[in-house]
Design an enzyme around this catalytic site. Sequence first.
Site, PDB file in Angstrom:
ATOM      1  N   HIS A 266      87.577 -72.666  87.924  1.00  0.00           N
ATOM      2  CA  HIS A 266      86.384 -72.446  88.756  1.00  0.00           C
ATOM      3  C   HIS A 266      86.725 -71.581  89.975  1.00  0.00           C
ATOM      4  O   HIS A 266      86.103 -70.535  90.203  1.00  0.00           O
ATOM      5  CB  HIS A 266      85.811 -73.800  89.210  1.00  0.00           C
ATOM      6  CG  HIS A 266      84.616 -73.688  90.107  1.00  0.00           C
ATOM      7  ND1 HIS A 266      83.324 -73.833  89.654  1.00  0.00           N
ATOM      8  CD2 HIS A 266      84.505 -73.455  91.436  1.00  0.00           C
ATOM      9  CE1 HIS A 266      82.482 -73.677  90.660  1.00  0.00           C
ATOM     10  NE2 HIS A 266      83.168 -73.449  91.763  1.00  0.00           N
ATOM     11  N   GLU A 267      87.716 -72.007  90.737  1.00  0.00           N
ATOM     12  CA  GLU A 267      88.081 -71.245  91.939  1.00  0.00           C
ATOM     13  C   GLU A 267      88.616 -69.870  91.542  1.00  0.00           C
ATOM     14  O   GLU A 267      88.425 -68.890  92.262  1.00  0.00           O
ATOM     15  CB  GLU A 267      89.102 -72.010  92.791  1.00  0.00           C
ATOM     16  CG  GLU A 267      88.660 -73.417  93.253  1.00  0.00           C
ATOM     17  CD  GLU A 267      87.313 -73.464  93.959  1.00  0.00           C
ATOM     18  OE1 GLU A 267      86.927 -72.459  94.598  1.00  0.00           O
ATOM     19  OE2 GLU A 267      86.624 -74.505  93.850  1.00  0.00           O
ATOM     20  N   HIS A 270      85.798 -67.506  91.378  1.00  0.00           N
ATOM     21  CA  HIS A 270      85.448 -67.031  92.729  1.00  0.00           C
ATOM     22  C   HIS A 270      86.437 -65.954  93.177  1.00  0.00           C
ATOM     23  O   HIS A 270      86.060 -64.934  93.749  1.00  0.00           O
ATOM     24  CB  HIS A 270      85.530 -68.189  93.738  1.00  0.00           C
ATOM     25  CG  HIS A 270      84.361 -69.127  93.714  1.00  0.00           C
ATOM     26  ND1 HIS A 270      83.057 -68.708  93.863  1.00  0.00           N
ATOM     27  CD2 HIS A 270      84.304 -70.488  93.594  1.00  0.00           C
ATOM     28  CE1 HIS A 270      82.241 -69.779  93.825  1.00  0.00           C
ATOM     29  NE2 HIS A 270      82.978 -70.866  93.659  1.00  0.00           N
ATOM     30  N   GLU A 296      78.599 -68.496  92.787  1.00  0.00           N
ATOM     31  CA  GLU A 296      78.706 -69.631  91.857  1.00  0.00           C
ATOM     32  C   GLU A 296      78.529 -69.176  90.410  1.00  0.00           C
ATOM     33  O   GLU A 296      79.063 -69.795  89.489  1.00  0.00           O
ATOM     34  CB  GLU A 296      77.676 -70.710  92.195  1.00  0.00           C
ATOM     35  CG  GLU A 296      78.080 -71.601  93.363  1.00  0.00           C
ATOM     36  CD  GLU A 296      79.381 -72.376  93.130  1.00  0.00           C
ATOM     37  OE1 GLU A 296      79.537 -72.988  92.060  1.00  0.00           O
ATOM     38  OE2 GLU A 296      80.247 -72.351  94.022  1.00  0.00           O
TER      39      GLU A 296
END
Length: 504
Positions: A266-267, A270, A296
């Site tokens: 997830h990170e 980003h 997101e």
Amino acid sequence: MMDLQTALQKFTELEHKLFAYSYAMGIMSYDSETVAPELSAEGRGEALGMLSEQVYQLTAGAETGEVLEALAAHQSELTVQQAAQLREWKKEYDMNCKIPAEEYIEYAKLLNKSGSVWRKAKVENDFAAFAPYIEQIVKTQKKFAGYFAPEKNPYDAWLNQYEPGMDRKQLDLFFENLRNKIVPMVQRIQTEGTQPDISWLHQEWPLAGQQQLAKELMDLMGLNNGRCALGETEHPFTSNFSRDDVRITTHYYLEDFTFSLFSVVHEGGHALYELNTAPRLQRTCLAGGASMGIHESQSRFYENLIGRSREFCSVVWPIVCKCFPEQTANVTEETFWRTINRVEPSLIRTEADEFTYCLHVMVRYELEKQLFAGELAVKDLPKAWNAMMKDYLGVTVPDDSRGVLQDTHWAMGSFGYFPSYALGSAYGAQMIANMRKDIDVDKLVADGNLQPITDWLSERIHQFGKELLPSQLLENACGAAFDSKYYTDYLEKKYSEIYQLSIS
Ligand code: ZN
């Protein structure tokens, strides 16, 4: 008035100063979350306070006002990038200058106090102690919206702080679609579906294996490029200081290796966004993501659309087995895939699965909207919360700590923020549908070759930073305006297959 040449020169100086201050403050905050010694908070707080004051002067000072005015007078002579830079500075300037300074200081004090009151109220399950703060924050935010966006509905004005161009009308449609499609399926999964056996997960997952896994995931995503580093924090996050200095963090739980696995992915999503911003935007206010929702969309793209796909499991499972040979001896890839895609309606948003996550957001959106419209009294908030959790997720909330008091957002004054989480998921589903027209996503993922996928996203989204508005980026990546149908179709198809439900 200043001539264009002088204004542009001064503007570049402002940009570079803001970059330097933001860099310093960002590193200090990151340091405080990761390695700073326990008793270091006071001095750092003073230093940050002084630097914030400088940033305020920089973004709201009289000289800045003159520069922005001079640039606006020459609007037609500006390049696309310069016009976008002016737009972003103007937004910040208006926000800071239209709210009277003394009211803003009062508000900052209120938020500071409400943070500590909320923390205590959550521990002690004491909603009544926190209620007056919600009341005051909503009242102040409605008033402020009247200052900085008098032409808009106050809730829309705050939504736009996080997602420019979004409004209640589009969100109502989005959530109505979710309510009609997903809520009934949650019930069907529980009554008709077969839950996977996840008992294999309940063993100890040694730290060394988890660290090795994190490193290999970063290799897979192309993040070990000398410009991105991994740290450890209580709650994972991503910080970007420049396109050459991005930090992601994770948290290792010995009882569940999948938490760190999906945090890194997830990170990492980003981080790829930040790392691929065009070099020309470096040291300008346009470096970094366009909105919370678009950001997101990138993290959730990698976490869910790629990371929880059958194809990605075929690449990651052998790595997991290598990192934890004993723990995985009798487990199949199929079991792993079903385990990480299990649907379990739960009380806590941050622990929610992919399928039910957006329903948690829907509860918050509807309540925020009602609070701002004056249709719901703060004292009735817990009752309304509990009723919606029952209606949408079928769960009974045992206490406010695990209910209305669970998130920090309202205490921080972040009304209008929650929808961006759900929008991110929905944007991503529309992007991947469009991406499939150009490249064979499933094949690439199964081959462990994510670079063409990242390149596709970079070309349409990442490189532009804040230069383009979210609606333009969506148009780039989706080939059309936002349509939440792609998201509900995706969820319906994926989870009907996993739980073997027939689609009516
Ligand atoms: Zn995120």
